[in-house]
Scaffold this active site. Structure first.
Site, PDB file in Angstrom:
ATOM      1  N   SER A 317       0.813  -1.213   0.000  1.00  0.00           N
ATOM      2  CA  SER A 317       0.000   0.000   0.000  1.00  0.00           C
ATOM      3  C   SER A 317       0.851   1.271   0.000  1.00  0.00           C
ATOM      4  O   SER A 317       1.503   1.584  -0.987  1.00  0.00           O
ATOM      5  CB  SER A 317      -0.954  -0.041   1.195  1.00  0.00           C
ATOM      6  OG  SER A 317      -1.928   0.958   1.108  1.00  0.00           O
ATOM      7  N   ASP A 328       9.996   5.977 -10.263  1.00  0.00           N
ATOM      8  CA  ASP A 328       9.598   6.643 -11.500  1.00  0.00           C
ATOM      9  C   ASP A 328      10.356   7.951 -11.726  1.00  0.00           C
ATOM     10  O   ASP A 328      10.677   8.309 -12.864  1.00  0.00           O
ATOM     11  CB  ASP A 328       8.097   6.935 -11.482  1.00  0.00           C
ATOM     12  CG  ASP A 328       7.269   5.728 -11.915  1.00  0.00           C
ATOM     13  OD1 ASP A 328       7.871   4.647 -12.109  1.00  0.00           O
ATOM     14  OD2 ASP A 328       6.038   5.854 -12.046  1.00  0.00           O
ATOM     15  N   LYS A 342      -0.793  -4.149  -3.185  1.00  0.00           N
ATOM     16  CA  LYS A 342      -2.082  -3.574  -2.781  1.00  0.00           C
ATOM     17  C   LYS A 342      -2.168  -2.154  -3.335  1.00  0.00           C
ATOM     18  O   LYS A 342      -1.696  -1.211  -2.724  1.00  0.00           O
ATOM     19  CB  LYS A 342      -2.244  -3.561  -1.267  1.00  0.00           C
ATOM     20  CG  LYS A 342      -3.618  -3.036  -0.842  1.00  0.00           C
ATOM     21  CD  LYS A 342      -3.743  -2.915   0.655  1.00  0.00           C
ATOM     22  CE  LYS A 342      -5.116  -2.357   1.008  1.00  0.00           C
ATOM     23  NZ  LYS A 342      -5.307  -0.975   0.505  1.00  0.00           N
TER      24      LYS A 342
END
Length: 474
Positions: A317, A328, A342
């Site tokens: 999560s 990224d 998740k």
């Protein structure tokens, strides 16, 4: 009797339709799709079942219990994370996000009617007893878990501090159940731990994302950077076995290492409220609190020093949001194992009488548009997790859970190819994982921040030193 049952069914249908209208059923439906008429035949079937239970069940059942269980079934049938929170569960949820509660210190889910361990939390009875991700809890004391809801099981595991509870576990690779007795404790979660490993190398461990995690991390960063003599040569952010927590905490932790205003995560769902873009900006991590921006004052080196993020299958999560954002933006190298996966958003929707529903309302996406759901974050540099063929089944991930959502829209193989192509630039070969080190010695002992035998951490430091031009012996 039949006539009375029909009359009763019509009465309940009328009540349900009235409730639906009072809750603005059509307006809610129109948020995500064209409004549809109420399914009268299904409502009729529901009321008939309700009536049969009331009239024919072997014992008298309270109306409130029947309706509550119907709500439970409606939500748990959607996905592994939607749930109804009664007064006690709602209160415990609010207490848990503030960092202190009574119990065993274990993040759990439901699988095939049993409680499944997602991740034991550091420095708690569960972690000290050796519970592992993937363990199935089949009995609590002498009571079988089969047939309990997750909330009921959690209630049984929590209790007064210093009281014992015996768990019976089923673990893949073991021929017989494992029985452990734990002593409940007041779980005071220290969400951030930090240490200057050696001059120039800072270590930060986030165990769970809570209301104060961002602020606590900022203080730890400021302290270690002041303690360090000379430039900071490398930062390790440890998110292993971090089950997640509050979204604003994930944004704050990301913002501590990213340029101001950088996109951290975005969400997409059916309603306008579920479509969000969250940036490394104060309005997205201070939660509207009128206080000073603790991220703005951090040393500039925190955003530029070489960085490694450690993850594993227990990173879930909010942990995955942070790892995905730093990956990224090419701010950090991700090392370890594929994360839990998740990538769904649960919104707490308070109801009357201090109850609430936890409803999955959206999916998370990394800044580049990768879905986290059921895939997780792939590390730039994979590390051996030490699992043998016999214990490989202990790796529990979102994709193993019944009724999990799909990743929706992203292509896992292409994502893996992109990460693999980017990893070629690192030119780093991890050392083989030692096979003769006791697993317990690889975890920090009580009172320690890190263990000298921590394989993943040692590889992270080796990688950072190799970037600094220091020859590292593998």
């Amino acid at each position: 009797m039949r006539n009375k049952l029909n009359q009763f069914g019509l009465l309940v249908i009328g009540v349900l339709i009235g409730v639906a209208v009072s809750l603005n059923y059509s307006a809610v439906a129109q948020k995500g799709a064209t409004a549809t008429p109420l399914p009268i035949e299904e409502l009729r079937a529901f009321t008939e079942v309700f009536g049969r239970v009331k009239s024919d069940y072997v014992e008298l059942v309270d109306d409130k219990k029947l309706i509550t269980e119907a709500i439970n079934g409606m939500l748990t049938g959607l996905d592994p994370h939607s749930a109804y929170l009664d007064q006690e569960a709602f209160r415990e949820l609010k207490v848990g996000t503030q960092g202190e509660f009574g119990g065993l210190g274990i993040e759990v889910g439901m699988e095939d009617g049993f409680v499944k361990v997602v991740s034991p939390i550091d420095d708690t009875p569960a972690s000290r007893a050796g519970l592992k991700p993937g363990d199935l809890i089949v009995k609590l004391d002498d009571t079988s878990v089969k047939g309990m809801t997750l909330n009921e099981a959690v209630k049984r595991m929590r209790g007064r501090p210093n009281t014992p509870i015996t768990l019976t576990l089923v673990r893949k690779g073991e021929n017989k159940p494992i029985v452990v007795t734990l002593t409940r404790a007041v779980i005071k979660i220290q969400s951030v731990k930090s240490k200057l490993l050696e001059p120039g190398y800072a270590y930060f461990r986030v165990t769970q994302f809570q209301e104060q995690t961002g602020e606590t991390l900022a203080r730890a960063i400021d302290k270690l950077f002041k303690e360090n003599q000379g430039p900071m040569k490398g930062i390790v952010l440890d998110l292993r076995n971090d089950p997640g927590g509050l979204l604003n905490g994930a944004v704050a932790v990301s913002a501590a290492f990213l340029p101001a205003e950088a996109l951290v995560v975005y969400t997409d769902g059916r309603t306008e409220d579920s479509k969000m873009k969250l940036n490394a900006s104060p309005e997205h991590y201070l939660r509207g609190r009128l206080k000073e921006d603790y991220i703005r004052k951090l040393p500039p080196e925190a955003r530029t020093a070489p960085m490694v993020v450690l993850v594993n299958a227990g990173s879930a999560s909010a942990s995955e949001i942070v790892a995905g954002a730093l990956q990224d933006h090419k701010r950090a190298v991700i090392m370890g194992q594929q994360t839990f996966g998740k990538g769904s958003v649960q919104t707490i929707l308070p109801l009357g009488n201090n109850t609430a529903i936890k409803l999955t309302t959206a999916r998370y996406y990394t800044p580049s548009g990768r879905s986290i759901q059921a895939k997780g974050i792939m590390p730039d540099i994979p590390l051996d997790d030490g699992a043998s063929d016999r214990t490989a089944g202990l790796k529990l991930r979102e994709s193993d859970l019944t009724k999990h959502l799909t990743d929706s829209g992203s292509e896992p193989e292409k994502d893996k190819e992109k990460v693999a192509a980017a990893a070629q630039q690192y030119n780093f070969t991890p050392a083989p994982r030692p096979q003769d080190v006791d697993e317990k010695l690889q975890r920090p002992q009580p009172g320690e921040i890190v263990s000298a035998n921590d394989y993943e951490l040692n590889q992270a430091i080796a990688f950072l030193k190799s970037r600094d031009g220091i020859k590292v012996a593998n």
